[in-house]
Design an enzyme around this catalytic site. Structure first.
Site, short mmCIF file in Angstrom:
data_model
loop_
_atom_site.label_atom_id
_atom_site.label_comp_id
_atom_site.label_asym_id
_atom_site.label_seq_id
_atom_site.Cartn_x
_atom_site.Cartn_y
_atom_site.Cartn_z
N LYS A 172 12.76 -16.76 -9.01
CA LYS A 172 13.91 -17.62 -9.33
C LYS A 172 13.79 -18.20 -10.73
CE LYS A 172 15.41 -18.97 -4.72
NZ LYS A 172 15.78 -20.09 -3.83
N LYS A 182 22.40 -14.75 -1.44
CA LYS A 182 23.55 -15.59 -1.79
C LYS A 182 23.73 -15.67 -3.29
CE LYS A 182 22.89 -18.71 2.08
NZ LYS A 182 22.08 -19.89 2.44
N LYS A 200 17.01 -7.41 -1.86
CA LYS A 200 17.47 -8.02 -0.61
C LYS A 200 18.87 -8.63 -0.77
CE LYS A 200 15.64 -12.65 -0.89
NZ LYS A 200 14.95 -13.78 -0.38
P1 AMP Z 1 18.29 -18.94 2.46
O1 AMP Z 1 19.63 -18.29 2.32
O2 AMP Z 1 17.40 -18.60 1.33
O3 AMP Z 1 18.37 -20.39 2.75
O4 AMP Z 1 17.60 -18.26 3.73
C1 AMP Z 1 17.77 -18.72 5.05
C2 AMP Z 1 17.09 -17.81 6.04
O5 AMP Z 1 17.64 -16.50 5.97
C3 AMP Z 1 15.58 -17.65 5.84
O6 AMP Z 1 14.95 -17.60 7.10
C4 AMP Z 1 15.46 -16.33 5.15
O7 AMP Z 1 14.22 -15.71 5.39
C5 AMP Z 1 16.59 -15.54 5.77
N1 AMP Z 1 17.10 -14.51 4.85
C6 AMP Z 1 17.71 -14.71 3.65
N2 AMP Z 1 18.05 -13.53 3.09
C7 AMP Z 1 17.65 -12.56 3.94
C8 AMP Z 1 17.73 -11.12 3.95
N3 AMP Z 1 18.30 -10.44 2.94
N4 AMP Z 1 17.21 -10.45 5.00
C9 AMP Z 1 16.64 -11.12 6.03
N5 AMP Z 1 16.53 -12.46 6.09
C10 AMP Z 1 17.03 -13.19 5.08
#
Ligand code: AMP
Ligand code: TRP
Length: 334
Positions: A113, A201, A198
């Site tokens: 990041k 967002k 991956k």
């Molecule tokens: P975040 O959007 O970073 O707050 O992620 C929230 C949750 O979603 C966390 O448990 C991440 O590990 C999971 N997560 C985010 N992006 C992915 C992805 N591309 N594949 C699987 N899990 C994800």
């Protein structure tokens, strides 16, 4: 028997996508009745990158509503917003003072990041995993269900707890060591525009992800335009074909079919035949979630009352841990 405690959270930066859903939320729903669950919308984490004050509040409500719409049940789960419980910020400060900086500089997510944010890296981004550790440790969580990308942050959380207990616990465990809960299927959902990255967002292209609230037309368009290759026949596990692997995995998860069944069904299909199958399965899977979401948002005052109750329950538990930590550190009592 006393149930083990689960804690997890998602940041309110925009809408949830299929990665969040399949990597995290869906798993929370599936195992919720086996645990005592705390699910948090981690809005304090969301301001570690430049954010929009006009939308932060509503984005947090949207995520909380999507938690409910995806099937979290208040009989098993406490749902709340991180910034409503001030113990999160306070414990993060206390843990900052026992966390070596080099532990944070080693975090893969920080390095990635920081490169993306260029000149604009704030201290909060480096400190992000300490706040995450505070989130988890406040609730003395046994298990933390997350996607694969969060594994290193959970190891750090354990290291911080071990260090705290060792330095200040006088032989007692003040902060419980949590275990990660990472399901293999769905743990890494990849971008629709690049099967080696991956789904995220923060990807500038909206075509790279499918959001839980995307209307059917948008889903159709994104799958139509997603990256493919020139090979005929769909196969898993070919390192030369990351997009193919990703889309087959998505299809299996969303249609509720096993890997073996999907492999057999799609073996002889071309991309043009496979894409409508995936489109249909995605729309059908998301339709009830979207309908429930609309219902929740239409009910005046409902979400606020859920979040108020959640805050009260969370505050009670978090407050106890915070007091124990402050006692151990030797602060004078109020
Ligand atoms: P975040 O959007 O970073 O707050 O992620 C929230 C949750 O979603 C966390 O448990 C991440 O590990 C999971 N997560 C985010 N992006 C992915 C992805 N591309 N594949 C699987 N899990 C994800
Ligand atoms: N860092 C997590 C992510 O980006 C979100 C998060 C914050 C979290 N605090 C947490 C996840 C506590 C689990 C437990 O996915």
């Amino acid at each position: 028997m006393v149930k083990q405690r689960v804690f997890s959270g998602i940041q309110p930066t925009g809408n949830l996508h299929l990665g969040n859903y399949l990597g995290a939320l869906r798993n929370w729903v599936e195992t919720q009745d086996q645990f005592e669950n705390y699910f948090c919308v981690v809005d304090l984490h969301a301001i570690t990158a430049p954010h929009n004050p006009e939308t932060l509040g509503t984005d947090s409500s949207t995520i909380a509503a999507l938690y409910l719409a995806s099937g979290l049940d208040l009989e098993h789960c406490t749902i709340f917003i991180q910034s409503h419980v001030s113990a999160h910020s306070e414990l993060a400060w206390l843990l900052n003072c026992i966390t070596p900086i080099n532990w944070l500089e080693d975090m893969i997510q920080f390095k990635e990041k920081a490169i993306k944010q260029g000149q604009n890296v704030n201290t909060g981004l480096l400190d992000y995993p300490v706040l995450m550790a505070a989130d988890i440790l406040l609730y003395q969580a046994d298990k933390v269900p997350v996607g694969e990308d969060q594994k290193q942050h959970l190891e750090l959380t354990r290291d911080i707890a071990v260090r705290f207990n060792h330095q200040f616990g006088k032989g007692k465990t003040i902060l419980k060591l949590p275990d990660p809960m990472i399901r293999q299927e769905g743990a890494r959902v990849m971008s629709l525009t690049d099967g080696t990255k991956k789904m995220s967002k923060s990807d500038p292209s909206d075509l790279s992800r499918i959001s839980l609230l995307d209307p059917p037309e948008a889903i159709k368009n994104k799958i139509k335009r997603c990256k493919t290759d020139a090979v005929r026949g769909m196969t898993f596990d070919d390192p030369e074909r990351p997009e193919c692997h990703n889309l087959l995995s998505l299809y299996g998860l969303l249609a509720g079919k096993s890997k073996a069944d999907v492999a057999a069904e799609c073996l002889d299909l071309g991309w043009g035949q496979f894409k409508p199958l995936l489109t249909e399965a995605t729309i059908a899977h998301l339709q009830p979630i979207q309908a429930k979401y609309q219902e929740i948002m239409a009910e005046q005052g409902y979400l606020e009352s859920v979040l108020k109750q959640g805050r009260e329950k969370a505050e009670a538990i978090a407050g106890e841990t915070l007091e124990a930590v402050k006692d151990a550190l030797g602060f004078s009592r109020r």
